[in-house]
Design a protein around this motif. Structure first.
Motif, PDB file in Angstrom:
ATOM      1  N   ARG B 361       0.833  -1.206   0.000  1.00 32.53           N
ATOM      2  CA  ARG B 361       0.000   0.000   0.000  1.00 32.53           C
ATOM      3  C   ARG B 361       0.860   1.246   0.000  1.00 32.53           C
ATOM      4  O   ARG B 361       0.607   2.189  -0.720  1.00 32.53           O
ATOM      5  N   TYR B 362       1.896   1.205   0.822  1.00 32.30           N
ATOM      6  CA  TYR B 362       2.742   2.389   0.936  1.00 32.30           C
ATOM      7  C   TYR B 362       3.426   2.706  -0.388  1.00 32.30           C
ATOM      8  O   TYR B 362       3.404   3.838  -0.854  1.00 32.30           O
ATOM      9  N   PHE B 363       4.020   1.703  -1.011  1.00 31.95           N
ATOM     10  CA  PHE B 363       4.849   1.981  -2.177  1.00 31.95           C
ATOM     11  C   PHE B 363       4.034   2.142  -3.442  1.00 31.95           C
ATOM     12  O   PHE B 363       4.242   3.065  -4.218  1.00 31.95           O
ATOM     13  N   PHE B 364       3.094   1.231  -3.654  1.00 35.09           N
ATOM     14  CA  PHE B 364       2.482   1.221  -4.980  1.00 35.09           C
ATOM     15  C   PHE B 364       1.353   2.226  -5.113  1.00 35.09           C
ATOM     16  O   PHE B 364       0.828   2.444  -6.202  1.00 35.09           O
ATOM     17  N   ASN B 365       0.964   2.870  -4.025  1.00 35.76           N
ATOM     18  CA  ASN B 365       0.017   3.981  -4.137  1.00 35.76           C
ATOM     19  C   ASN B 365       0.732   5.318  -4.049  1.00 35.76           C
ATOM     20  O   ASN B 365       0.103   6.353  -3.932  1.00 35.76           O
ATOM     21  N   ASN B 366       2.037   5.260  -4.049  1.00 28.86           N
ATOM     22  CA  ASN B 366       2.819   6.465  -3.813  1.00 28.86           C
ATOM     23  C   ASN B 366       3.413   6.945  -5.137  1.00 28.86           C
ATOM     24  O   ASN B 366       4.392   6.411  -5.632  1.00 28.86           O
ATOM     25  N   GLU B 367       2.783   7.958  -5.680  1.00 29.36           N
ATOM     26  CA  GLU B 367       3.175   8.427  -7.001  1.00 29.36           C
ATOM     27  C   GLU B 367       4.632   8.912  -7.002  1.00 29.36           C
ATOM     28  O   GLU B 367       5.372   8.676  -7.961  1.00 29.36           O
ATOM     29  N   ILE B 368       5.022   9.552  -5.915  1.00 29.27           N
ATOM     30  CA  ILE B 368       6.392  10.074  -5.871  1.00 29.27           C
ATOM     31  C   ILE B 368       7.384   8.928  -5.961  1.00 29.27           C
ATOM     32  O   ILE B 368       8.353   8.971  -6.723  1.00 29.27           O
ATOM     33  N   PHE B 369       7.109   7.858  -5.209  1.00 30.75           N
ATOM     34  CA  PHE B 369       7.997   6.694  -5.232  1.00 30.75           C
ATOM     35  C   PHE B 369       8.053   6.090  -6.633  1.00 30.75           C
ATOM     36  O   PHE B 369       9.130   5.813  -7.169  1.00 30.75           O
TER      37      PHE B 369
END
Lengths: 343, 540
Positions: B361-369
């Motif tokens: 959830r943290y990484f793959f919803n994080n557009e910046i990442f």
């Protein structure tokens, strides 16, 4: 003659009050930031010095004071030594024109917002001085990034303030806050965040970039540039940069509260406080500070959540995203105001 | 050799015959996946060229061995098609050890040849840049020669530190040349994961050239191994890749067991697999944590450590150690796992996937990442193989090679697992692949726990003093970072004659300069982070 002395005295009191207010907040903030971030990180954070680690900032200060002050051999000594002082001073300047209660302001300038925008960009010079004076490549790269970042975000920042100024018709921060004093049905506040939602978003993003915090902490991104412009600084000089950074944090949040969140006004509470005489100032300051810390907490939360952006994304977001949005907002505000007959 | 085995060795037999015929080499199939080839120096290069064109596209390792009057260089070459590893031995006269460089055939040979030159003084003619790699330029002598004297270097005796030139000369820009700038990242820098050093040539913030400089953590482990008995070496292997020590123990144990012909009890084999996979999970969690730190996401760092803690607890319960386990040993395991340990593992198996959901959830919803990682540092599959890249990095480029499946060791063939690959080959793919591998590891552990047999965990008849018969063994395992191999030569004494460690991170790092140019610094930093290096293993 006595009038002159009186006005000098008044100014002096204002200056001391501003510095005191900022310093206290900064000291508290360093503790709060560490504590909040620690909780997000599933850690405890400082908890040894004093109850809840509240004395940690003092311990930090003592530590930094006793650190060796290192000046690199090949640094430009004058520029190197001057930079932290300048950074500290420039950070203080905008605070003079922000009030934390009606009349509780160091200098209620008629061109307050303009003044803030003008002096806020000065700190870039201090950073560039540090970057150049250190004679260090990481510092230089960090300094250049700061310059690029300030340039890109200053413009949307100022433009987003323009909408608010247009509605109020005054540049004074006192007037801007007063314009947000009323409320619909007595409970829903008439804050500018509701009149100017686009401007609020632009301002919030731009002010984070100006503060150099995650996701826009590129000037000192430690995984790339070690510590950016203050790589070579140690001891109290480093502390001054940190101090300046936290002052930016306080001032930025205070400005946000002033412009968009109704300053010291809170429906029901502040009108009631009017009858309390001098105590009403206490209520006003309390409301203002509470709002400010709400904003600060939000920004800490952001720091705990997001990753750092890329340099080119940061610039792209500023120029291609925020700038057009801010311009659009200015035009929209103008059109609406004209249609309503210059209200 | 019984009938069943000879059928299995068909490919090996064919290759051996072919090489013997064409290059008058002594070639014999040693066991499944292994062909021993001895070839004369004069026909070595033709043989290498032939192998290269015959599909041996992966240069696993180059080893130098000092045989006294002669020096021996050993090349380990792998062909994926029929899964054969050719072990090419070439002998050189000790007084004039020269041999053709194979860099033009396998780019991966670059650093291996430099190391062999550094350690044994073998000169590879035609090598583009034959310098010392682990030791400083001013070092005198070649430490892995048997006649090398273990005594202080001249500068030390004379008390003249200026003779100790550790600096790699950074070419200064010419006068008035302001287009480029040399930035020396490391050996002390927040994101070099130890003491790696990248000499980076920049134009603005664009990287024009990168030169990794290594050796700051060189402890001479290969030399130390020659002065220790076989069991004494196990704790030394812990200190190679110190965040996946269990895998190192396993790799070394397998090599010595092959030399000794020790059969490990089944329970030990199962437990080894469980431990190795737990270690892989710990390693990948550590990778995710460090990767987050490099991205400025300190929360991820802390979360990664928190989850890794669960694995460390499990490994501590079996070995009493949290980092350097010294648990898997020659012949099996030091001791059986404590009672109830399996249940603890099962709890962990249930808990981790739940926590990993948070990461996703943290990484793959994080557009910046996503924007930071997508398309950064693309490594093409052909280049990756050519450069000797292995492990998750190679699989992220879409090459499905995994030693657990290709050259199975321990009891891996009994388990059902998938070799996960990603097609993009960018930094994001290298991140995703690790996350997916954690799930595969969990799957393997679950199966191993279900079938875990009872019994001994230590082979019978493992003598107190190990004296393996003369010979050599090359064991390869899929460590969390890639192909970890131990080449052990025995002369029949209680101490190994030579131990060579093929470290995955060493080879993966050697590939780095080939695909990171043209990026800006922040991209290069996360690209570098996605290799997952540990200096203890690179510098040895």
């Amino acid at each position: 003659m006595s009038e002159l002395v009186w006005s000098i005295l008044k100014a002096l009191v204002g200056v001391v009050a501003v510095i005191l207010f900022l310093s206290l907040n900064v000291l508290f903030l360093t503790w709060m930031e560490r504590k909040v971030i620690a909780r997000i990180h599933v850690r405890y954070g400082p908890n040894r010095a004093g109850p809840f680690g509240l004395l940690q900032p003092i311990a930090d200060m003592l530590k930094l004071l006793t650190k060796e002050d290192i000046v690199p051999e090949k640094a430009d000594r004058i520029v190197f030594n001057l930079a932290p002082i300048m950074a500290f001073l420039f950070a203080l300047l905008p605070a003079a024109a922000i009030g934390i209660g009606s009349g509780l302001i160091a200098a209620d300038l008629p061109a307050g917002v303009l003044y803030i925008a003008a002096v806020a960009s000065l700190s870039t010079i201090a950073v560039l001085m540090a970057a150049w004076g250190s004679n260090n490549k990481y510092s230089l790269l960090g300094g250049m990034r700061t310059a690029a970042q300030s340039l890109s975000y200053e413009i949307p920042l100022v433009l987003s303030m323009l909408g608010v100024v247009a509605i109020v018709g005054s540049l004074s921060t006192q007037d801007i806050v007063e314009a947000q004093s009323s409320a619909w049905f007595g409970i829903i506040p008439k804050w500018f965040i509701f009149y100017q939602p686009i401007a609020f978003i632009v301002f919030l993003s731009a002010v984070v970039a100006e503060m150099g915090r995650i996701p826009f902490d590129l000037p000192e991104s430690e995984s790339e540039l070690v510590a950016g412009f203050h790589t070579e600084y140690s001891g109290m000089k480093f502390a001054m940069f940190m101090f300046a950074e936290y002052i930016h944090f306080v001032v930025g949040s205070a400005l946000l509260v002033t412009l968009f969140l109704g300053g010291w006004h809170l429906p029901v509470v502040t009108p009631l406080a009017e009858s309390l005489g001098v105590l009403k100032y206490v209520v006003q300051v309390a409301v203002f500070v509470a709002k400010m810390y709400a904003v600060i907490f939000l920004l800490m939360w952001v720091r705990g959540t997001l990753t750092r952006t890329k340099v080119n994304d940061m610039l792209g977001f500023g120029w291609k995203g925020l700038l057009p949005l801010a311009l659009f907002n200015v035009v929209l505000t103008g059109v609406v105001l004209t249609l309503r007959g210059g209200a | 050799m019984d009938a069943e085995q000879s059928v299995e060795l068909e490919a090996e037999q064919k290759l051996a015959e072919e090489l013997a015929e064409r290059f008058s080499a002594e070639a014999e199939p040693k066991r499944r996946h292994r062909v021993d080839v001895r070839v004369d120096r004069s026909s070595f290069y033709q043989l290498a060229e032939h192998l290269r064109h015959a599909g041996f596209d992966h240069l696993s390792c180059i080893t130098g061995v000092d045989l006294g009057e002669k020096l021996e260089v050993v090349y380990h070459l792998w062909r994926q098609r029929d899964r054969v590893l050719a072990e090419v031995h070439v002998e050189l006269p000790a007084e004039k050890p020269e041999i053709e460089s194979v860099v033009s055939l396998w780019k991966a040979a670059d650093w291996h040849e430099r190391e062999t030159y550094d350690m044994l003084g073998v000169v590879f003619t035609g090598h583009p840049d034959l310098r010392r790699i682990l030791l400083p330029e001013s070092f005198q002598g070649h430490p892995l020669r048997k006649d090398f004297k273990l005594e202080p270097q001249p500068w030390y005796r004379q008390g003249r530190a200026e003779l100790w030139e550790t600096e790699v000369r950074v070419e200064a820009a010419e006068d008035g040349e302001t287009e480029t700038m040399v930035l020396n990242i490391g050996p002390q820098h927040p994101s070099t994961h130890g003491v790696a050093r990248l000499v980076t040539t920049l134009s603005g913030e664009t990287v024009l050239k990168v030169e990794p400089v290594i050796g700051y953590l060189h402890r001479g482990i290969e030399k130390i191994c020659e002065n220790r008995t076989y069991p004494q070496i196990v704790p030394i292997t812990d200190r190679l890749d110190y965040i996946s020590a269990m895998a190192n123990n396993l790799g070394y144990a397998l090599a010595v067991e092959e030399l000794m012909g020790i059969k490990v009890p089944e329970r030990a084999e199962y437990l080894r697999v469980i431990l190795a996979e737990l270690q892989r999970i710990a390693n990948h969690l550590m990778f995710i944590a460090a990767f987050g730190a490099d991205l400025g996401a300190w929360t991820v760092m802390m979360y990664g450590f928190r989850e890794r803690e669960m694995v460390l607890d499990l490994l501590e319960q079996v070995s009493g150690q949290r980092l350097l386990y010294n648990y898997i040993t020659i012949g099996g395991l030091r001791q059986d796992v404590p009672q109830g340990w399996e249940d603890n593992v099962r709890i962990f198996l249930q808990e981790l996937p739940r926590r990993l959901k948070d990461y996703e959830r943290y990484f793959f919803n994080n557009e910046i990442f996503l924007r930071r990682c997508r398309g950064v540092g693309v490594l093409e599959p052909e280049l990756a193989i050519e450069l000797g890249v292995t492990g998750p990095m190679l699989r992220a480029s879409g090459v499905a090679r995994d030693l657990r499946r290709d050259e199975p060791y321990s009891v891996y063939p009994k388990f059902d697992f998938e070799v996960v690959t990603e097609q993009e080959g960018d930094t994001l793919a290298r991140f995703v692949i690790r996350l997916k591998e954690i799930y595969e590891s969990l799957h393997i552990i679950e199966q191993a726990l279900d079938d875990l047999p009872e019994g001994e965990v230590m082979a019978e008849k493992v003598p107190k003093v190990l004296r393996p018969p003369k010979g050599h063994a090359y064991s390869r395992i899929e460590s969390p970072k890639g192909e970890l191999a131990f080449y052990v030569v025995s002369d029949g004494s209680p101490k190994p004659y030579r131990v060579r460690i093929r470290s995955p991170a060493f080879c993966n790092l050697s590939a780095f300069p080939h695909y990171c140019t043209g990026e800006i610094i922040p991209d290069m930093i996360i690209n570098f982070a996605s290799i997952d290096i540990v200096m203890g293993e690179i510098d040895r």
